[in-house]
Scaffold this motif. Structure first.
Motif, PDB file in Angstrom:
ATOM      1  N   LEU A  45      -3.854  -6.572   1.387  1.00 36.00           N
ATOM      2  CA  LEU A  45      -3.381  -7.147   2.641  1.00 36.00           C
ATOM      3  C   LEU A  45      -4.204  -6.636   3.825  1.00 36.00           C
ATOM      4  N   PRO A  46      -4.396  -7.445   4.848  1.00 37.33           N
ATOM      5  CA  PRO A  46      -5.012  -6.927   6.072  1.00 37.33           C
ATOM      6  C   PRO A  46      -4.041  -5.982   6.773  1.00 37.33           C
ATOM      7  N   CYS A  47      -4.579  -5.029   7.498  1.00 40.76           N
ATOM      8  CA  CYS A  47      -3.729  -4.078   8.208  1.00 40.76           C
ATOM      9  C   CYS A  47      -2.954  -4.806   9.307  1.00 40.76           C
ATOM     10  N   GLY A  63      -5.751  -4.930  11.971  1.00 42.09           N
ATOM     11  CA  GLY A  63      -6.431  -6.084  11.404  1.00 42.09           C
ATOM     12  C   GLY A  63      -7.572  -5.757  10.466  1.00 42.09           C
ATOM     13  N   ALA A  64      -7.851  -4.483  10.256  1.00 38.60           N
ATOM     14  CA  ALA A  64      -8.940  -4.092   9.364  1.00 38.60           C
ATOM     15  C   ALA A  64      -8.530  -4.290   7.907  1.00 38.60           C
ATOM     16  N   GLY A  65      -9.493  -4.111   7.005  1.00 38.35           N
ATOM     17  CA  GLY A  65      -9.209  -4.236   5.587  1.00 38.35           C
ATOM     18  C   GLY A  65      -8.455  -3.032   5.054  1.00 38.35           C
ATOM     19  N   THR A  66      -7.899  -3.191   3.869  1.00 35.95           N
ATOM     20  CA  THR A  66      -7.162  -2.103   3.231  1.00 35.95           C
ATOM     21  C   THR A  66      -7.647  -1.924   1.803  1.00 35.95           C
ATOM     22  N   THR A  67      -7.256  -0.816   1.214  1.00 35.14           N
ATOM     23  CA  THR A  67      -7.520  -0.573  -0.202  1.00 35.14           C
ATOM     24  C   THR A  67      -6.194  -0.281  -0.896  1.00 35.14           C
ATOM     25  N   THR A  74      -3.649   0.816   1.942  1.00 36.36           N
ATOM     26  CA  THR A  74      -3.952   1.735   3.033  1.00 36.36           C
ATOM     27  C   THR A  74      -5.131   1.227   3.851  1.00 36.36           C
ATOM     28  N   CYS A  75      -4.949   1.177   5.166  1.00 40.50           N
ATOM     29  CA  CYS A  75      -5.989   0.678   6.064  1.00 40.50           C
ATOM     30  C   CYS A  75      -7.210   1.595   6.029  1.00 40.50           C
ATOM     31  N   THR A 129       0.663  -0.054   4.080  1.00 35.78           N
ATOM     32  CA  THR A 129       1.449  -1.283   4.080  1.00 35.78           C
ATOM     33  C   THR A 129       1.975  -1.529   2.677  1.00 35.78           C
ATOM     34  N   ARG A 130       3.242  -1.858   2.575  1.00 35.50           N
ATOM     35  CA  ARG A 130       3.867  -2.130   1.283  1.00 35.50           C
ATOM     36  C   ARG A 130       3.569  -3.570   0.860  1.00 35.50           C
ATOM     37  N   PHE A 131       3.306  -3.740  -0.437  1.00 30.79           N
ATOM     38  CA  PHE A 131       3.116  -5.082  -0.987  1.00 30.79           C
ATOM     39  C   PHE A 131       3.986  -5.219  -2.235  1.00 30.79           C
TER      40      PHE A 131
END
Length: 239
Positions: free
Chosen positions: A122-124, A128-132, A155-156, A163-165
């Protein structure tokens, strides 16, 4: 198991008959013990495989049982642009002989192009940055209520926000979230097909993919439908 070196314990090798007999008995006992351990390990592996398969079948049955819910089907019909899909199907852009089959093709196009979103990470939501994907965490009671027993943590890479998915198994919840990977895509798509009056089934390939199959009256067979690929009747796609 420990290793037991076999000895040449014939009396002609300098061992007395009594000592030789005792060593032979110990060697025989050791071989029997090792054979038993190997058989027990093999039986445990078979049992584990059977348990996994039984659990998978049980979970699959619970999964597809959700599609028969009148509430779930009604919720799907509230979301689906049925009139628009029928108009697109009436134009018969795929030149199919069956309007019902054409409608499924249009549903596939809409589902992938306008409705559902693929998620690797998910994007942060903050910067708005990428996450892993940094692992799993415990689900909340609300997530569990919608079948979200597996929850990934993304994690951003910039601000470090987690961020939870939740990987929801409820097709009704997926009508709301509209995102996921192949499991979520096929799950929600199958409900949409059934809500439109089709006979459909959810296909789980243990080599790690999930798709749908929809019964075609015109062709008198179940037709492969992969919403992730927007693909209709290409059963050899994964070969």
């Amino acid at each position: 198991p420990c290793q037991f070196q076999e000895l040449d314990c014939r009396p002609s090798k300098g061992l007395s008959a009594a000592v030789c007999k005792e060593l032979q008995a110990k060697q025989k006992e050791h071989k029997a013990r090792v054979a038993k351990q190997q058989e027990e390990a093999s039986a445990q592996q078979r049992l584990t495989a059977e348990q996994k398969m039984t659990s998978s079948i049980s979970q699959g049955c619970k999964q597809v049982a959700q599609y028969s819910s009148a509430v779930a089907q009604r919720r799907a019909l509230e979301v689906l642009p049925v009139a628009t899909l029928r108009e697109r199907a009436a134009a018969n852009p795929q030149k199919l002989d069956s309007p019902a089959d054409e409608l499924i093709v249009q549903l596939l196009h809409w589902f992938k192009g306008e409705f559902f979103t693929w998620v690797d990470t998910l994007p942060c939501p903050r910067c708005g940055a990428g996450t892993t994907n940094t692992g799993m965490t415990q689900p909340t009671p609300e997530e569990l209520a919608w079948g979200g027993s597996r929850v990934e943590v993304h994690t951003c890479t910039e601000c470090g926000l987690d961020t939870r998915f939740p990987r929801y198994n409820s097709p009704v919840k997926l009508l709301e979230t509209r995102r996921g990977r192949c499991g979520e895509w096929a799950n929600c798509f199958t409900l949409c097909c059934i809500a439109l009056g089709y006979e459909a089934r959810w296909v789980h390939d243990h080599t790690d993919h999930v798709w749908s199959e929809v019964w075609s009256e015109a062709q008198q067979k179940f037709v492969m439908c992969d919403p992730c690929e927007d693909t209709y009747d290409q059963p050899l796609l994964y070969e």
